[in-house]
Motif scaffolding. Structure first.
Motif, PDB file in Angstrom:
ATOM      1  N   UNK A  80      12.864 -21.068 -22.092  1.00  9.78           N
ATOM      2  CA  UNK A  80      12.861 -19.951 -23.045  1.00  9.78           C
ATOM      3  C   UNK A  80      13.720 -18.814 -22.517  1.00  9.78           C
ATOM      4  N   UNK A  81      14.524 -18.251 -23.388  1.00  9.58           N
ATOM      5  CA  UNK A  81      15.390 -17.150 -22.956  1.00  9.58           C
ATOM      6  C   UNK A  81      15.230 -15.897 -23.829  1.00  9.58           C
ATOM      7  N   UNK A  82      14.498 -16.014 -24.945  1.00 10.43           N
ATOM      8  CA  UNK A  82      14.397 -14.909 -25.902  1.00 10.43           C
ATOM      9  C   UNK A  82      13.540 -13.775 -25.330  1.00 10.43           C
ATOM     10  N   UNK A  83      13.568 -12.629 -26.019  1.00 12.43           N
ATOM     11  CA  UNK A  83      12.900 -11.428 -25.518  1.00 12.43           C
ATOM     12  C   UNK A  83      11.385 -11.522 -25.447  1.00 12.43           C
ATOM     13  N   UNK A  84      10.775 -12.477 -26.158  1.00 12.03           N
ATOM     14  CA  UNK A  84       9.318 -12.612 -26.100  1.00 12.03           C
ATOM     15  C   UNK A  84       8.868 -13.646 -25.076  1.00 12.03           C
ATOM     16  N   UNK A  85       9.452 -14.808 -25.089  1.00  8.30           N
ATOM     17  CA  UNK A  85       8.958 -15.902 -24.238  1.00  8.30           C
ATOM     18  C   UNK A  85       9.772 -16.121 -22.961  1.00  8.30           C
ATOM     19  N   UNK A  86      10.998 -15.623 -22.932  1.00 14.31           N
ATOM     20  CA  UNK A  86      11.807 -15.817 -21.730  1.00 14.31           C
ATOM     21  C   UNK A  86      11.229 -14.991 -20.592  1.00 14.31           C
ATOM     22  N   UNK A  87      11.053 -15.607 -19.423  1.00 12.27           N
ATOM     23  CA  UNK A  87      10.559 -14.834 -18.275  1.00 12.27           C
ATOM     24  C   UNK A  87      11.771 -14.332 -17.487  1.00 12.27           C
ATOM     25  N   UNK A  88      11.522 -13.321 -16.660  1.00 15.47           N
ATOM     26  CA  UNK A  88      12.613 -12.464 -16.209  1.00 15.47           C
ATOM     27  C   UNK A  88      13.733 -13.225 -15.497  1.00 15.47           C
ATOM     28  N   UNK A  89      13.405 -14.076 -14.557  1.00 17.34           N
ATOM     29  CA  UNK A  89      14.465 -14.705 -13.775  1.00 17.34           C
ATOM     30  C   UNK A  89      15.248 -15.711 -14.616  1.00 17.34           C
ATOM     31  N   UNK A  90      14.552 -16.506 -15.425  1.00 17.70           N
ATOM     32  CA  UNK A  90      15.260 -17.448 -16.295  1.00 17.70           C
ATOM     33  C   UNK A  90      16.136 -16.704 -17.296  1.00 17.70           C
ATOM     34  N   UNK A  91      15.664 -15.533 -17.756  1.00 15.84           N
ATOM     35  CA  UNK A  91      16.496 -14.743 -18.676  1.00 15.84           C
ATOM     36  C   UNK A  91      17.772 -14.276 -17.968  1.00 15.84           C
ATOM     37  N   UNK A  92      17.624 -13.780 -16.752  1.00 16.60           N
ATOM     38  CA  UNK A  92      18.809 -13.311 -16.028  1.00 16.60           C
ATOM     39  C   UNK A  92      19.817 -14.452 -15.836  1.00 16.60           C
ATOM     40  N   UNK A  93      19.294 -15.662 -15.587  1.00 14.48           N
ATOM     41  CA  UNK A  93      20.196 -16.801 -15.358  1.00 14.48           C
ATOM     42  C   UNK A  93      21.041 -17.107 -16.592  1.00 14.48           C
ATOM     43  N   UNK A  94      20.397 -17.118 -17.760  1.00 14.18           N
ATOM     44  CA  UNK A  94      21.210 -17.442 -18.955  1.00 14.18           C
ATOM     45  C   UNK A  94      22.085 -16.259 -19.350  1.00 14.18           C
ATOM     46  N   UNK A  95      21.598 -15.037 -19.087  1.00 11.69           N
ATOM     47  CA  UNK A  95      22.430 -13.872 -19.406  1.00 11.69           C
ATOM     48  C   UNK A  95      23.725 -13.939 -18.586  1.00 11.69           C
ATOM     49  N   UNK A  96      23.578 -14.298 -17.307  1.00  6.06           N
ATOM     50  CA  UNK A  96      24.763 -14.418 -16.447  1.00  6.06           C
ATOM     51  C   UNK A  96      25.702 -15.495 -17.002  1.00  6.06           C
ATOM     52  N   UNK A  97      25.112 -16.575 -17.530  1.00  7.40           N
ATOM     53  CA  UNK A  97      25.939 -17.695 -18.012  1.00  7.40           C
ATOM     54  C   UNK A  97      26.731 -17.326 -19.264  1.00  7.40           C
TER      55      UNK A  97
END
Ligand code: USQ
Length: 397
Positions: free
Chosen positions: A238-255
């Motif tokens: 999950x990467x969205x603002x509700x279910x994405x958790x912080x580190x996984x979100x940062x990883x896809x944001x970087x990608x």
């Protein structure tokens, strides 16, 4: 063992199903597929392409030769069916993941608060009442959260569930007392896990149920040894603002060249664990059941603590991503320290995957590989904790 995995279609549930099936256990997945419906409600999808649960089970049989049994059942709303299922199947162990697990989703609107409390508290209580009524004695392992403790640190390590305190009685004598570590949840979701703790305490004491509660930190990563065995066994991400958790979100944001979304100063310190360790811990906890009549066994299921801004800087160094300090949609301490005891899992032989070992492969194998599936408009976290915060966050450019 015959093991029922409630919520076995979810982010930690699915890799646990595969891990325990490979270890030779007979696995029954009980799930109402609510997580898939929430994707539809929110208009988002997992970064990784996910097959139906039936298809996942079919592929696992092909790959491993092991059969997985899937039962579509809503724990919170189908009490009689649940009880009947337990009487018919008499599992040796029950792993309970079947709760709405996102803090931002639980704070979205009053409707989401009500749903989260109804779903999570009823699911847990229905399970406990049904186990007693069915007259069975399974080891119940529940996925709880580090978030029940809160983050108002006094500079002392957070123990594994219980705190020894001293109080003075009326005769002026000092007496020792062991209490559940006081809860201080930071969202309606975390509050439901705090309520779960009381339900467990009661049923262990009143009915002798054997219960282990795993206070888990923030999970990162996607793959485990088993989900890697076939592309259709892949875990959700999950990467969205509700279910994405912080580190996984940062990883896809970087990608996708999206500036890393640090809330506030990023001074929040949190506990982390890789998904591979999460499933290992569950297996270790299963083999270390409390006896009937003993207190609920509580483990802190985490391996490292990190400050959010340090994580952002680490990923920025690895990938060149920019960092954005955004107004925080949550009501939480801007800065906190966190020291956590996790001696029990280390004593049972856990050898953790560290951020340094695992990060780069997550960026390359997962985030970059599936970057084309990302909807950039679903990246911002918009669920605000209070109306005041909502108006501030929404008016900030
Ligand atoms: N954060 C950011 N930027 C983001 C997303 C989050 O700075 O883009 C910050 C949040 O403000 C918060 C911290 O990162 O301070 C952690 O947020 P999170 O969404 O990664 O984690 P949380 O909401 O606490 O919930 C997650 C899981 C939950 C689990 C919990 C473990 O969704 O199921 O129980 O982690 S713990 O945090 O240890 O309680």
């Amino acid at each position: 063992m015959k093991i029922a995995i409630l919520g076995g279609d979810g982010f930690v549930g699915w890799p646990t199903v595969l891990h325990l099936s490979q270890a030779g256990h007979e696995i029954h997945i009980i799930d109402n597929l609510s997580r898939r419906w929430i994707d539809t409600e929110l208009g988002v999808q997992s970064l990784t392409p996910m097959d139906s649960i039936q298809e996942r089970c079919r592929i696992w049989k092909e790959v491993s030769g092991e059969k997985l049994h899937f039962h579509l059942l809503d724990l919170a709303n189908e009490y009689e069916r649940l009880k009947g299922w337990l009487i018919d199947h008499k599992p040796d162990a029950i792993i309970h993941f079947a709760e709405q697990r996102a803090a931002p989703y639980s704070m979205k609107t009053d409707r989401h608060k009500v749903y989260t409390v109804n779903n999570n508290v009823n699911a847990t209580h229905n399970l406990l009442a049904a186990v007693v009524e069915a007259g069975i004695d399974p080891h119940i392992v529940h996925l709880g959260t580090m978030g029940v403790y809160g983050y108002s640190s006094v500079g002392a390590a957070i123990p594994e569930g219980y705190l020894d305190v001293e109080i003075e009685n009326l005769a002026g004598e000092t007496k020792g007392l062991e209490i559940l570590y006081p809860t201080r949840p930071g969202s309606v979701y975390h509050m439901t896990k705090s309520l779960d703790q009381i339900l467990f305490q009661f049923y262990a004491q009143n009915d002798g149920l054997r219960i282990t509660d795993l206070h888990q930190g923030i999970v990162w990563g996607t793959h485990t040894d088993q989900t890697r065995r076939h592309e259709q066994l892949i875990n959700r991400f999950d990467y969205d603002g509700d279910y994405g958790t912080v580190l996984n979100r940062f990883l896809i944001q970087a990608a996708i060249n999206y500036p890393l979304t640090v809330h506030g100063t990023g001074g929040q310190t949190r506990a982390f664990i890789h998904i591979q360790d999460s499933v290992r811990c569950i297996e270790l906890a299963l083999s270390d059941a409390p006896k009937s009549g003993e207190r609920v066994k509580i483990f802190n299921q985490m391996t490292e603590t990190h400050r959010v801004r340090d994580l952002a800087q680490m990923i920025s160094r690895l990938t060149g991503a920019d960092i954005a300090n955004l107004p925080n949609p949550r009501k939480e301490a801007a800065e906190n320290d966190l020291i956590v005891k996790n001696d029990q899992f280390l004593a049972l032989g856990l050898n953790p995957v560290t951020l340094e070992q695992g990060l780069l492969s997550e960026v390359v194998d997962v985030a970059k590989k599936y970057a084309h599936r990302i909807d950039r408009s679903r990246v911002p976290a918009v669920s605000a904790w209070t109306r005041d915060i909502a108006s501030r966050v929404n008016h900030d450019p």
